[in-house]
Design an enzyme around this catalytic site. Sequence first.
Site, PDB file in Angstrom:
ATOM      1  N   GLY A   1     -53.182 -25.978 -84.821  1.00  0.00           N
ATOM      2  CA  GLY A   1     -52.701 -25.949 -86.550  1.00  0.00           C
ATOM      3  C   GLY A   1     -51.250 -26.793 -86.334  1.00  0.00           C
ATOM      4  CB  SER A   2     -48.648 -26.706 -89.914  1.00  0.00           C
ATOM      5  OG  SER A   2     -48.639 -25.058 -89.425  1.00  0.00           O
TER       6      SER A   2
ATOM      7  CE  LYS B   1     -55.232 -16.172 -87.338  1.00  0.00           C
ATOM      8  NZ  LYS B   1     -56.212 -16.425 -87.938  1.00  0.00           N
TER       9      LYS B   1
ATOM     10  CD  GLU C   1     -53.978 -30.572 -78.771  1.00  0.00           C
ATOM     11  OE1 GLU C   1     -54.287 -31.277 -79.525  1.00  0.00           O
ATOM     12  OE2 GLU C   1     -55.133 -30.229 -77.632  1.00  0.00           O
TER      13      GLU C   1
ATOM     14  CD  GLU D   1     -50.775 -33.117 -90.436  1.00  0.00           C
ATOM     15  OE1 GLU D   1     -50.096 -31.972 -90.563  1.00  0.00           O
ATOM     16  OE2 GLU D   1     -51.419 -33.163 -90.269  1.00  0.00           O
TER      17      GLU D   1
ATOM     18  CB  CYS E   1     -55.372 -32.897 -86.906  1.00  0.00           C
ATOM     19  SG  CYS E   1     -56.765 -33.226 -85.503  1.00  0.00           S
TER      20      CYS E   1
END
Length: 450
Positions: free
Chosen positions: A205-206, A152, A227, A353, A261
């Site tokens: 992602g977050s 996705k 990750e 972040e 990231c």
Amino acid sequence: MTAVISPVSGAQIADVPATSVEETDAVIQRAHEAFPAWRAVSPGDRARLLRRFSQVVDDHIEELAQLEVTNSGHTIGNARWEAGNVRDVLAYYAGAPERLFGRQIPVPGGVDMTFHEPIGVVGIIVPWNFPMPIAGWGFAPALAAGCTVVLKPAEVTPLTAIRLGELALQAGIPEGVFTVIPGKGSVVGERFVTHPLVCKVVFTGSTEVGERIMAGCAPQIKRVTLELGGKSANVVFADADLERAAATAPYGVFDNAGQDCCARSRILVERSVFDRFMALLEPAVAGVRVEEPSLDTAEMGPLITAAHRETVASYVDDAQVAFRGSCPDGPGFWFPPTVIVPTSESDRAYREEIFGPVVAVMPFEDEADAIRMANDSDFGLSGSIWSRDIGRALRVSRGVESGNLSVNSHSSVRYWTPFGGFKRSGLGRELGPDAPEAFTETKNVFIATD
Ligand code: NAD
């Protein structure tokens, strides 16, 4: 359908289906049914198919790159690199099916052998910041290991992943082995987590969503790779090549408009050279070319959405700005490279972040203080150390709690070396020679010989 907006023009460029739960289930079912035949493909034939997939991607580098420029606002130079990265990662892992070695372990009364058994259907959830490479880092080793894949892409950047799914079929990867389904995280992504036929979730992602994914995988003891976010430190000692450290620092944080990231979004500088470093950094930041990303000269494009630009701007509103670069006016979600000097280590812009072109610069006192400050973060993904004293650079590298570091260089990501985070930056490693094993279960078999 979901409207896809170009961050360069602000205009709608496509309509993409919003896959429902029922449609997701059907795709997962097909991937499950395709698994026995795919795992049974001989190692040499699976290798050949992956090499062919790599070749087909290579034949479409320019098309994929142009699509990414329009959909994600990446500079054309970066986008070509990203499409090439998918090609290279496929070619690299095409070597894996013939090298998924087990071991022979000495035991009394017989022999013990280990096998790497592919785990089944893998669900890959991709963020919007690097739609192509992050997809490839998941699907290439998973396919090499003999798993089937449902993937996705992020809602806002689905176009290149959809195209890669088509190219896989064109290369001869059988139907159902690799399927790309665009849709919402809360629908398609959640279903990867809850569906019992998905055996592993690879999530990038977050950290907030990563937490949910991990908790959601727990009831089924489902394998998961996470990750997640970062707030990495670029540590500059007084004995470093300050000119080089300052000249490359903008590219260590502003690449992909800071939506990286691994962005070195905190620069820590030894106090005795702080002013000198800032004097060198200012022209380097002013020199970053922020422009229409399809231009060959562009070094930075726009942010991904108008909403994200507002979030990034909110960090700068309450910060002390040292200096900024420039960016175009007009349509597109532009934001200039910005250097801030936090007043305290508890400042929001120093700790969180931002995921935009904003870097915080702070002084440190000595080696111990540098390590303390670098580690004073929930995250631990990346970072750099600049020093001519290699012993110190290695000591600091060992002291920094982070998964991917570079010494006297601003970049640390290569597909043939392991990648992943410490602390709230993630769980597990992608890339490198061992990545396909992470898509297998290790089984040991004892054979009595007495
Ligand atoms: P995000 O967490 O909002 O979304 C990532 C993906 O998860 C998207 O495809 C989204 O649709 C999906 N998703 C959202 N909610 C979900 C749910 N409840 N269940 C399942 N899937 C769900 O992240 P983002 O804004 O797309 O990406 C930016 C973040 O990604 C940053 O924090 C960045 O640091 C991180 N990131 C990490 C790495 C890494 O390798 N460590 C690489 C790139 C980006």
